[in-house]
Write an enzyme that holds these catalytic residues in place. Structure first.
Site, short mmCIF file in Angstrom:
data_model
loop_
_atom_site.label_atom_id
_atom_site.label_comp_id
_atom_site.label_asym_id
_atom_site.label_seq_id
_atom_site.Cartn_x
_atom_site.Cartn_y
_atom_site.Cartn_z
N LYS A 196 0.47 -1.42 0.06
CA LYS A 196 -0.24 0.04 -0.08
C LYS A 196 0.64 1.31 0.13
CE LYS A 196 -2.61 3.08 1.43
NZ LYS A 196 -3.90 3.65 -0.10
N ALA A 250 1.06 17.88 -14.96
CA ALA A 250 2.61 18.44 -14.41
C ALA A 250 1.59 18.94 -13.61
CB ALA A 250 3.51 19.16 -14.70
N GLY A 275 -2.48 16.19 -3.98
CA GLY A 275 -2.69 16.24 -2.45
C GLY A 275 -3.45 15.52 -1.65
N CYS A 310 -3.97 10.75 1.04
CA CYS A 310 -3.55 9.88 1.04
C CYS A 310 -2.05 10.20 0.92
CB CYS A 310 -4.02 8.95 -0.39
SG CYS A 310 -5.65 8.41 0.26
C1 UGA Z 1 -4.82 7.84 -4.28
C2 UGA Z 1 -4.30 7.61 -5.49
O1 UGA Z 1 -4.22 7.06 -6.47
C3 UGA Z 1 -5.44 5.76 -4.54
O2 UGA Z 1 -4.93 4.54 -5.41
C4 UGA Z 1 -5.36 5.48 -3.12
O3 UGA Z 1 -6.00 4.21 -3.31
C5 UGA Z 1 -5.44 6.56 -2.50
O4 UGA Z 1 -4.95 7.61 -2.82
C6 UGA Z 1 -5.61 6.07 -1.16
O5 UGA Z 1 -4.08 5.93 -0.52
O6 UGA Z 1 -6.19 6.50 -0.36
P1 UGA Z 1 -6.15 10.03 -4.03
O7 UGA Z 1 -5.76 10.52 -3.07
O8 UGA Z 1 -7.91 9.65 -4.37
O9 UGA Z 1 -5.65 8.21 -4.75
O10 UGA Z 1 -6.49 10.84 -5.16
P2 UGA Z 1 -5.37 10.95 -6.69
O11 UGA Z 1 -6.63 10.53 -8.03
O12 UGA Z 1 -4.54 9.62 -7.02
O13 UGA Z 1 -4.74 12.40 -6.42
C7 UGA Z 1 -3.73 12.92 -5.77
C8 UGA Z 1 -3.14 14.40 -5.79
O14 UGA Z 1 -2.35 13.77 -7.06
C9 UGA Z 1 -4.13 15.22 -6.48
O15 UGA Z 1 -3.78 16.19 -6.40
C10 UGA Z 1 -3.85 15.32 -7.89
O16 UGA Z 1 -4.46 16.92 -8.08
C11 UGA Z 1 -2.77 15.12 -7.88
N1 UGA Z 1 -1.92 14.46 -9.19
C12 UGA Z 1 -2.63 13.51 -9.75
C13 UGA Z 1 -0.80 14.85 -10.24
O17 UGA Z 1 -0.76 16.19 -9.79
N2 UGA Z 1 -0.67 14.70 -11.58
C14 UGA Z 1 -1.32 13.83 -11.98
O18 UGA Z 1 -0.43 12.79 -13.30
C15 UGA Z 1 -1.55 12.61 -10.78
#
Ligand code: UGA
Length: 431
Positions: free
Chosen positions: A201, A249, A254, A257
């Protein structure tokens, strides 16, 4: 075979897990300690926004109950799922008090078949829970680590169609039980030992956070050299060893997680005498990302003092109302610290009764927030922002300056509207 399951914790993970297990045909009781939350759920009101969740809960009411009473939840259960939160303590370790509070409740539940932990925990937690269960005379109750990999905004579909279901156990019978509980889920079940499941995880989130910080550093190099990160990342991502996902980018990651888990893995390594330098850099790059872009605005505006700045988007990503560790909070606080006047817009963020938000003005529409602004910064890539009439926005702003922190809009189009359009890792466009 259909089972009876008690889920502890009615947060994002507990509610989604409970609803999805009920959808799979199991009988589920979700228990939480917050009375208002249970009251709301009993009235069919879902306290979090997650696409498909309201409908799923509504169509499974026969098999899905909510309660404040731990003993009631456990009474008929064969399996207990632990989905409580594990926030960081002052030392950066995970606070496991809520997890162990659940284990305490189970001490007289000798009828249970298994305890399954979905909460994100440090490696070694399973062994401690195993010992606690054994001490309570529950040596016959199986234990499994079943970490979740669902992303907010697509948690229901991630649960039902996962890349993998990781099940860590010490005994085959529990592995089989938890694997079978997922019958009907469209994805492979990967069996392993408990510590490996716990680390999988944290490792998965570290890998994703690393990709984001890598692309953000490349974007900074693009800004310095005139290259375009969207073109660079798209071409790099075509190599399947690298992949195109999580190569956007922006203002950094944030949410509840990545920030927490990357720090937790670093702390876990440090606690074991190993300085996880790569992860330290990943975290630092992410923290710098918001500050660096506020600085770009400051240079462009020749100072932020008394400047009116529109902050467009507050949640940590679109499609959620979640504000946890949202880059917007750092951006708003930095702008205020520089003496700027901050005007915000977000379609879903709940009213925030804490700083920096109490020192900002919230608006109903992006255009309202943009009225009289010296600049706007796009913090969350809400689709609504792509629909804004930017020609109209240009007319209402005091100065036509946009910093698109998520590369949502098209540079030539924005320049065509008369904006100085800055974004992340792409050359600035002007008329
Ligand atoms: C994340 C993981 O994607 C899940 O697989 C995991 O289960 C989850 O954490 C957890 O540990 O519970 P989440 O925090 O809901 O999920 O959101 P994401 O969609 O992954 O985005 C996280 C952050 O990364 C956001 O702030 C998003 O804007 C940023 N991000 C994402 C980027 O800046 N660039 C990207 O290419 C992708």
């Amino acid at each position: 075979m259909k089972r009876t399951v008690a889920v502890f914790g009615a947060g994002y993970i507990g509610l989604v897990t409970g609803a999805c297990l009920a959808e799979l045909g199991h009988t589920v009781t979700v228990r939480d300690i917050v009375p208002e939350r249970i009251q709301q759920l009993d009235q069919g009101d879902v306290p979090i926004y997650e696409p498909g969740l309201v409908e799923m809960i509504a169509r499974n009411t026969e098999r899905l109950a909510f309660t404040l009473d731990a003993n009631e939840a456990v009474r008929d259960a064969e399996i207990v799922y632990v989905c409580v939160d594990t926030p960081p303590t002052a030392s950066g370790d995970a606070d496991l008090s809520r997890v162990f509070a659940v284990i305490d409740v189970l001490k007289s539940a000798s009828h249970l078949t298994a305890v399954v932990v979905k909460s994100t925990v440090p490696v070694g937690t399973g062994a401690r829970i195993r010992a606690a269960l054994d001490d309570a005379g529950l040596g016959h109750v199986g234990y499994a680590a079943n970490p979740e990999f669902t992303a907010e905004g697509k948690a229901v579909s991630d649960f039902m169609h996962p890349d993998r279901v990781v099940v860590g156990t010490w005994e085959d019978a529990t592995a089989k039980l938890v694997a079978e509980l997922h019958d009907g889920v469209d994805g492979p079940v990967v069996l392993m030992d408990v510590p490996s499941a716990e680390l999988t995880k944290l490792g998965a989130n570290a890998a994703l956070a690393t990709k984001i910080s890598l692309v953000n550093e490349l974007a900074t190099v693009c800004e310095a050299t005139g290259a375009d990160i969207t073109q660079v990342a798209a071409a790099i991502g075509l190599d399947p060893r690298i992949g195109s996902h999580f190569m956007k980018a922006g203002l950094g990651y944030g949410g509840s997680c990545f920030p927490k888990d990357s720090r937790a893995l670093r702390a876990l390594a440090s606690n074991n005498g190993y300085p996880f330098q790569l992860l330290t850099s990943v975290i630092e790059v992410n923290e710098l990302q918001t500050r660096r872009h506020v600085q770009r605005l400051k240079v462009e505006l020749d100072g932020l003092y008394r400047k009116k700045i529109a902050v467009l988007g507050m949640t940590f990503k679109p499609g959620t109302d979640d504000m946890r560790e949202a880059p917007s909070a750092i951006i708003a606080a930095r702008l205020l610290a520089e003496g700027a006047e901050v005007h915000c817009w977000d379609p879903m963020a709940k009213a925030q009764a804490v700083e920096p938000w109490t020192s900002t003005t919230r608006h109903e529409t992006p255009l309202e927030a943009l009225g009289g602004a010296d600049a706007a910064i796009i913090v969350t890539e809400w689709p609504e922002l792509a629909q804004v009439s930017w020609a109209e926005a240009h007319a209402v702003m005091r100065r036509p300056l946009i910093l698109d922190g998520r590369n949502l809009l098209d540079p030539p189009t924005m320049a065509g509207h008369g904006f100085t359009y800055m974004s992340v890792g792409r050359p600035t466009s002007t008329v």
